[in-house]
Design a protein around this motif. Sequence first.
Motif, short mmCIF file in Angstrom:
data_model
loop_
_atom_site.label_atom_id
_atom_site.label_comp_id
_atom_site.label_asym_id
_atom_site.label_seq_id
_atom_site.Cartn_x
_atom_site.Cartn_y
_atom_site.Cartn_z
N PHE A 146 0.85 -1.19 0.00
CA PHE A 146 0.00 0.00 0.00
C PHE A 146 0.88 1.24 0.00
CE2 PHE A 146 -2.80 -3.17 1.83
CZ PHE A 146 -4.05 -2.84 1.33
N ARG A 147 0.38 2.31 -0.62
CA ARG A 147 1.02 3.62 -0.52
C ARG A 147 0.25 4.43 0.51
NH1 ARG A 147 1.23 5.61 -5.66
NH2 ARG A 147 3.21 4.56 -5.93
N LEU A 148 0.97 5.00 1.45
CA LEU A 148 0.36 5.80 2.51
C LEU A 148 0.26 7.26 2.06
CD1 LEU A 148 2.42 4.36 5.49
CD2 LEU A 148 0.08 3.77 4.84
N PRO A 149 -0.74 7.98 2.53
CA PRO A 149 -0.83 9.40 2.20
C PRO A 149 0.32 10.18 2.85
CG PRO A 149 -2.67 8.72 3.61
CD PRO A 149 -1.86 7.51 3.35
N HIS A 150 0.62 11.35 2.30
CA HIS A 150 1.65 12.24 2.86
C HIS A 150 1.24 12.77 4.23
CE1 HIS A 150 4.32 12.63 -0.57
NE2 HIS A 150 3.27 12.72 -1.36
N GLY A 151 2.23 13.16 5.00
CA GLY A 151 2.02 13.94 6.22
C GLY A 151 1.29 13.24 7.33
N PRO A 152 0.55 14.03 8.11
CA PRO A 152 -0.12 13.50 9.30
C PRO A 152 -1.09 12.36 9.02
CG PRO A 152 -0.11 15.89 9.35
CD PRO A 152 0.42 15.48 8.00
N ALA A 153 -1.71 12.34 7.85
CA ALA A 153 -2.66 11.26 7.54
C ALA A 153 -1.93 9.90 7.52
CB ALA A 153 -3.36 11.52 6.21
#
Length: 142
Positions: free
Chosen positions: A66-73
């Motif tokens: 999976f690719r995770l969203p940028h930053g705090p998310a």
Amino acid sequence: MHSLPARHLFVYGTLRRGCANAEATWLAEVALWIGTAQVAGRLYHVAGYPGLVPDARGLMVRGDLFRLPHGPAGETILARLDAYEECAADCPAPHEYARIILPVQTQDGTVDAWTYVYRHSTAGLDLVVGGDFLRDALPPPR
């Protein structure tokens, strides 16, 4: 919060696509599924769930990337999964799993991905022959 050193997540057990649990369903909704991938290691059947032990000697473990969203998310996703895997800072020690970055092989090459690795002894645990928990850890048909 700091930026993530890796933006990918490799899962090989109960968090894989198609698993019938709330965390797997949630992960599929909040992170982008890239496809199937594999990592060098040995996969053990712990207790209805698997444990991955990294091992560069040629055995491969299959899972989903999976690719995770940028930053705090992305950090929020990892924090929730750390709690699920019981390796968050506020979980009782010793932790059964640790989240580390491993090289993961995809059809398009190798990427670094967060992966939950098993930290306890594997003595007495059955090896998941074939390295695919969803396919190989099921009991044979009768």
